[in-house]
Design a protein around this motif. Structure first.
Motif, short mmCIF file in Angstrom:
data_model
loop_
_atom_site.label_atom_id
_atom_site.label_comp_id
_atom_site.label_asym_id
_atom_site.label_seq_id
_atom_site.Cartn_x
_atom_site.Cartn_y
_atom_site.Cartn_z
N TYR A 28 -7.87 2.26 -6.00
CA TYR A 28 -6.59 1.74 -5.52
C TYR A 28 -5.60 1.43 -6.64
O TYR A 28 -4.45 1.08 -6.36
N LEU A 32 0.83 -1.19 0.00
CA LEU A 32 0.00 0.00 0.00
C LEU A 32 0.87 1.25 0.00
O LEU A 32 1.82 1.35 0.78
N CYS A 83 -0.06 -6.81 4.69
CA CYS A 83 0.34 -5.63 3.94
C CYS A 83 1.72 -5.14 4.30
O CYS A 83 2.15 -5.21 5.45
N VAL A 89 -3.27 4.19 -1.90
CA VAL A 89 -4.23 4.60 -0.88
C VAL A 89 -4.38 6.12 -0.99
O VAL A 89 -3.66 6.88 -0.35
#
Length: 291
Positions: A40, A26, A89, A60
């Motif tokens: 995303y 992310l 993540c 993000v």
């Protein structure tokens, strides 16, 4: 026969569960935004989406100008989507994205989160996977490119437009009081400090990358910023590598470690829409480590 059949079904269920588990990378943007919130796959804040940036990379996106508190739900939605259940993540941040991620972990990292299915609908919200909940998120670590968790003197003196709520959050004393920076829920924040400053960034103490000084990008604790430099600079205290105290005795926040200090003064603050500057250093780290 029934026992054998049951064992086979259990084995297939376990295999399906393992197969559905995935790692995601992310990317949490900083001031200025550039991407589309809830999308995303939109890397407008970073550079070409075709560029490698870690396994299963996701952007993000938040607007990069509203207050941290008002935009924080965007980050929580992403963490719920991709970092719950069997999924884990890796997180990369830039500038105010570090402030955003630190705020998220301190204030919501111990909260109950529904496990999600990693299939976002329009707006970036995912559906529940199995109806069960967990505490916090599955995060391996965070890597912060020029982290602004300690704020910036450019906000203090009004070098950035003071009409932005985010600029108010980025004042050094405000950013440092916004949440408990020592509360990371055991997740390490690995700090990357750029040092290619310019003459006009002289209001930033010690070494800086034109926007953020080492006291912030190095995760140095305290209620206000101080002057920290590379080891060869005789005129201010060294920002030390790792998680230990800095020269002069000031500690870093808990679970914060300097893994890159720009001794060559080669990297500035800005990704320039093409994964450049200190962002490029973190991108390389994510490619090599977020697997």
């Amino acid at each position: 026969m029934r026992i054998a059949l049951s064992a086979l079904l259990l084995s297939l269920t376990a295999a399906t569960s393992i197969a559905s588990a995935a790692n995601y990378t992310l990317w949490v943007n900083g001031r200025g935004g550039g991407g589309v919130a809830g999308d995303y796959n939109n890397f407008g804040a970073w550079g070409p989406s075709s560029t490698a940036a870690g396994v299963n990379k996701k952007a993000v996106n938040w607007d990069g100008r509203s207050s941290i508190a008002s935009q924080n739900s965007k980050v929580r939605d992403a963490l719920d989507c991709f970092c719950t259940g069997a999924n884990w993540c890796y997180v990369a941040t830039h500038s105010a994205g570090d402030l955003m991620m630190g705020y998220t972990m301190a204030n919501y990292g111990g909260s109950s989160r529904m496990k999600k299915n990693a299939s976002p609908a329009a707006g970036g919200v995912c559906g529940n996977s199995d109806g069960t909940a967990q505490t916090g998120w599955n995060i391996k670590w965070v890597r912060a490119a020029s982290g602004a968790g300690g704020g910036s003197e450019l906000s203090d003196v009004g070098s950035w437009t003071t009409s932005e709520p985010l600029v108010q959050d980025l004042k050094t004393t405000t950013a440092r009081a916004l949440y408990n920076h020592n509360t990371t829920r055991g997740v390490w924040f690995y700090m990357y400090a750029g040092a290619k400053g310019t003459l006009y960034s002289g209001i930033l103490p010690g070494q800086d990358d034109e926007a953020i000084a080492y006291h912030s990008s190095g995760g140095v604790s305290g209620s206000s910023g101080g002057a920290y430099c590379n080891y060869a600079d005789w005129f201010c205290n060294d920002l030390t590598m790792g998680s230990g105290v800095n020269e002069g005795g000031q500690a870093k926040w808990s679970y914060h470690s300097v893994v890159f200090r720009d001794n060559a003064e080669a990297y500035n603050h800005y990704g320039a829409g093409n994964w450049q500057g200190i962002v490029g250093v973190v991108r390389t780290a994510m490619v090599n480590s977020a697997l």
